[in-house]
Design a protein around this motif. Structure first.
Motif, mmCIF file in Angstrom:
data_model
loop_
_atom_site.group_PDB
_atom_site.id
_atom_site.type_symbol
_atom_site.label_atom_id
_atom_site.label_comp_id
_atom_site.label_asym_id
_atom_site.label_seq_id
_atom_site.Cartn_x
_atom_site.Cartn_y
_atom_site.Cartn_z
ATOM 1 N N ARG A 11 0.850 -1.182 0.000
ATOM 2 C CA ARG A 11 0.000 0.000 0.000
ATOM 3 C C ARG A 11 0.888 1.234 0.000
ATOM 4 O O ARG A 11 2.055 1.155 0.365
ATOM 5 C CB ARG A 11 -0.928 0.002 1.207
ATOM 6 N N PRO A 12 0.353 2.356 -0.399
ATOM 7 C CA PRO A 12 1.178 3.557 -0.434
ATOM 8 C C PRO A 12 1.573 3.992 0.978
ATOM 9 O O PRO A 12 0.714 4.088 1.851
ATOM 10 C CB PRO A 12 0.278 4.619 -1.069
ATOM 11 N N PRO A 13 2.845 4.220 1.219
ATOM 12 C CA PRO A 13 3.270 4.724 2.525
ATOM 13 C C PRO A 13 2.757 6.152 2.734
ATOM 14 O O PRO A 13 2.585 6.910 1.781
ATOM 15 C CB PRO A 13 4.798 4.712 2.436
ATOM 16 N N ASN A 14 2.525 6.527 3.982
ATOM 17 C CA ASN A 14 1.905 7.814 4.299
ATOM 18 C C ASN A 14 2.860 8.997 4.411
ATOM 19 O O ASN A 14 2.460 10.129 4.177
ATOM 20 C CB ASN A 14 1.130 7.717 5.617
ATOM 21 N N ARG A 78 8.050 14.588 -4.353
ATOM 22 C CA ARG A 78 6.638 14.223 -4.517
ATOM 23 C C ARG A 78 6.433 12.717 -4.597
ATOM 24 O O ARG A 78 5.335 12.231 -4.317
ATOM 25 C CB ARG A 78 6.063 14.891 -5.762
ATOM 26 N N THR A 79 7.439 11.957 -4.999
ATOM 27 C CA THR A 79 7.236 10.520 -5.196
ATOM 28 C C THR A 79 7.794 9.646 -4.080
ATOM 29 O O THR A 79 7.314 8.530 -3.890
ATOM 30 C CB THR A 79 7.853 10.054 -6.527
ATOM 31 N N HIS A 80 8.802 10.092 -3.355
ATOM 32 C CA HIS A 80 9.395 9.272 -2.299
ATOM 33 C C HIS A 80 8.522 9.305 -1.044
ATOM 34 O O HIS A 80 8.174 10.375 -0.557
ATOM 35 C CB HIS A 80 10.805 9.767 -1.953
ATOM 36 N N ARG A 81 8.195 8.130 -0.542
ATOM 37 C CA ARG A 81 7.350 7.996 0.647
ATOM 38 C C ARG A 81 7.892 6.884 1.546
ATOM 39 O O ARG A 81 8.555 5.960 1.077
ATOM 40 C CB ARG A 81 5.908 7.638 0.264
ATOM 41 N N TRP A 82 7.550 6.950 2.811
ATOM 42 C CA TRP A 82 7.952 5.922 3.763
ATOM 43 C C TRP A 82 6.927 5.843 4.886
ATOM 44 O O TRP A 82 6.169 6.780 5.124
ATOM 45 C CB TRP A 82 9.341 6.209 4.335
ATOM 46 N N GLU A 83 6.915 4.705 5.575
ATOM 47 C CA GLU A 83 6.055 4.538 6.747
ATOM 48 C C GLU A 83 6.535 3.337 7.548
ATOM 49 O O GLU A 83 7.024 2.358 6.981
ATOM 50 C CB GLU A 83 4.603 4.323 6.312
ATOM 51 N N VAL A 84 6.382 3.440 8.849
ATOM 52 C CA VAL A 84 6.702 2.328 9.736
ATOM 53 C C VAL A 84 5.460 2.030 10.557
ATOM 54 O O VAL A 84 4.874 2.925 11.169
ATOM 55 C CB VAL A 84 7.881 2.678 10.673
ATOM 56 N N THR A 85 5.043 0.764 10.535
ATOM 57 C CA THR A 85 3.934 0.315 11.370
ATOM 58 C C THR A 85 4.483 -0.730 12.331
ATOM 59 O O THR A 85 5.670 -1.054 12.289
ATOM 60 C CB THR A 85 2.804 -0.303 10.518
ATOM 61 N N ILE A 91 8.365 1.411 1.960
ATOM 62 C CA ILE A 91 9.106 2.451 1.255
ATOM 63 C C ILE A 91 8.691 2.452 -0.209
ATOM 64 O O ILE A 91 8.564 1.391 -0.833
ATOM 65 C CB ILE A 91 10.629 2.220 1.356
ATOM 66 N N ARG A 92 8.484 3.651 -0.745
ATOM 67 C CA ARG A 92 8.256 3.808 -2.182
ATOM 68 C C ARG A 92 9.268 4.836 -2.678
ATOM 69 O O ARG A 92 9.346 5.944 -2.173
ATOM 70 C CB ARG A 92 6.841 4.298 -2.474
ATOM 71 N N THR A 93 10.071 4.441 -3.663
ATOM 72 C CA THR A 93 11.074 5.329 -4.245
ATOM 73 C C THR A 93 10.979 5.276 -5.759
ATOM 74 O O THR A 93 10.308 4.427 -6.323
ATOM 75 C CB THR A 93 12.504 4.918 -3.832
ATOM 76 N N GLY A 94 11.687 6.179 -6.390
ATOM 77 C CA GLY A 94 11.759 6.170 -7.844
ATOM 78 C C GLY A 94 10.785 7.119 -8.483
ATOM 79 O O GLY A 94 9.740 7.430 -7.929
ATOM 80 N N VAL A 95 11.153 7.587 -9.642
ATOM 81 C CA VAL A 95 10.324 8.520 -10.377
ATOM 82 C C VAL A 95 9.790 7.845 -11.626
ATOM 83 O O VAL A 95 8.589 7.664 -11.782
ATOM 84 C CB VAL A 95 11.133 9.799 -10.737
ATOM 85 N N ILE A 96 10.665 7.454 -12.501
ATOM 86 C CA ILE A 96 10.250 6.793 -13.741
ATOM 87 C C ILE A 96 9.978 5.316 -13.469
ATOM 88 O O ILE A 96 8.960 4.775 -13.861
ATOM 89 C CB ILE A 96 11.314 6.982 -14.834
ATOM 90 N N ALA A 137 19.286 -3.679 1.524
ATOM 91 C CA ALA A 137 18.726 -2.833 2.569
ATOM 92 C C ALA A 137 17.716 -1.841 2.009
ATOM 93 O O ALA A 137 17.760 -1.480 0.837
ATOM 94 C CB ALA A 137 19.848 -2.090 3.273
ATOM 95 N N LEU A 138 16.810 -1.408 2.874
ATOM 96 C CA LEU A 138 15.884 -0.327 2.554
ATOM 97 C C LEU A 138 16.498 0.946 3.109
ATOM 98 O O LEU A 138 17.008 0.946 4.235
ATOM 99 C CB LEU A 138 14.522 -0.553 3.217
ATOM 100 N N LYS A 139 16.460 2.017 2.337
ATOM 101 C CA LYS A 139 17.073 3.262 2.780
ATOM 102 C C LYS A 139 16.055 4.387 2.690
ATOM 103 O O LYS A 139 15.464 4.605 1.643
ATOM 104 C CB LYS A 139 18.302 3.572 1.925
ATOM 105 N N ILE A 140 15.868 5.066 3.809
ATOM 106 C CA ILE A 140 14.996 6.238 3.848
ATOM 107 C C ILE A 140 15.914 7.441 3.980
ATOM 108 O O ILE A 140 16.502 7.669 5.036
ATOM 109 C CB ILE A 140 14.011 6.183 5.031
ATOM 110 N N GLU A 141 16.051 8.194 2.905
ATOM 111 C CA GLU A 141 16.929 9.363 2.893
ATOM 112 C C GLU A 141 16.095 10.624 3.050
ATOM 113 O O GLU A 141 14.917 10.661 2.700
ATOM 114 C CB GLU A 141 17.697 9.437 1.577
ATOM 115 N N GLY A 142 16.730 11.677 3.545
ATOM 116 C CA GLY A 142 16.073 12.970 3.612
ATOM 117 C C GLY A 142 15.137 13.146 4.791
ATOM 118 O O GLY A 142 14.154 13.876 4.702
ATOM 119 N N LEU A 143 15.459 12.507 5.916
ATOM 120 C CA LEU A 143 14.661 12.677 7.119
ATOM 121 C C LEU A 143 15.302 13.718 8.025
ATOM 122 O O LEU A 143 16.532 13.858 8.048
ATOM 123 C CB LEU A 143 14.574 11.352 7.900
#
Length: 167
Positions: A11-14, A78-85, A91-96, A137-143
């Motif tokens: 699902r889309p991360p928030n 606008r396209t990079h998203r992340w969430e932890v439950t 994680i959603r990354t990438g543009v194209i 690994a999953l990487k969440i950048e820009g926090l």
């Protein structure tokens, strides 16, 4: 994907990244562009017979680099998203080519935070979640750096309380 009795769904991360990530990415683009432009400009100034053939690509590269620095970071933001439950890291990354990844808590092995020099300048950090996956690994950048530290602590607590995956 099932973890024990719970089901983890794609699902889309928030959460969005910190807005300062846009400036951080822009600075990276400009620095990446500045080095070859500077080399070409210096060589163009020194080597008179080749001046045109050195300065032309310097100008083209500078214009392209500036355009990329303006356009791409805003698009990425606008396209990079992340969430932890309690069940997983999303994680959603990438543009194209967009990539969506889920790391169930039971598969997390390590959680790291990294703050390079530019990230420190912008008060940002990256969180890397290493899993038992061949994908890496999953990487969440820009926090925000404080949020990244809190997130790393939270993930550590959750993974300690989560039974390991027997598969």
């Amino acid at each position: 994907m099932t973890t024990g009795e719970r089901t983890v769904r794609l699902r889309p991360p928030n959460n969005t990244l910190d807005p300062r990530a846009v400036s951080w990415w822009r600075t990276q683009w400009l620095l990446l562009t500045a080095a070859p432009v500077a080399v070409l400009a210096v060589l163009g100034a020194i080597i008179a017979p080749a001046r045109f053939w050195l300065l032309l690509p310097a100008v083209v590269l500078a214009v392209l680099g500036a355009a990329c620095a303006v356009l791409f970071p805003r698009w990425w933001y606008r396209t990079h998203r992340w969430e932890v439950t309690g069940e997983a890291v999303y994680i959603r990354t990438g543009v194209i080519r967009q990539e969506w990844r889920i790391a169930p808590m039971s598969r997390i092995q390590t959680v790291d935070t990294v703050r390079g020099p530019l990230e420190q300048l912008y008060r940002l950090a990256s969180v890397t979640v290493t899993t038992a996956s061949s994908k890496g690994a999953l990487k969440i950048e820009g926090l925000d750096h404080e949020l990244a530290a809190e997130l790393a602590e939270r993930l550590t607590r959750i993974t300690q309380d989560t039974p390991g995956d027997a598969t």
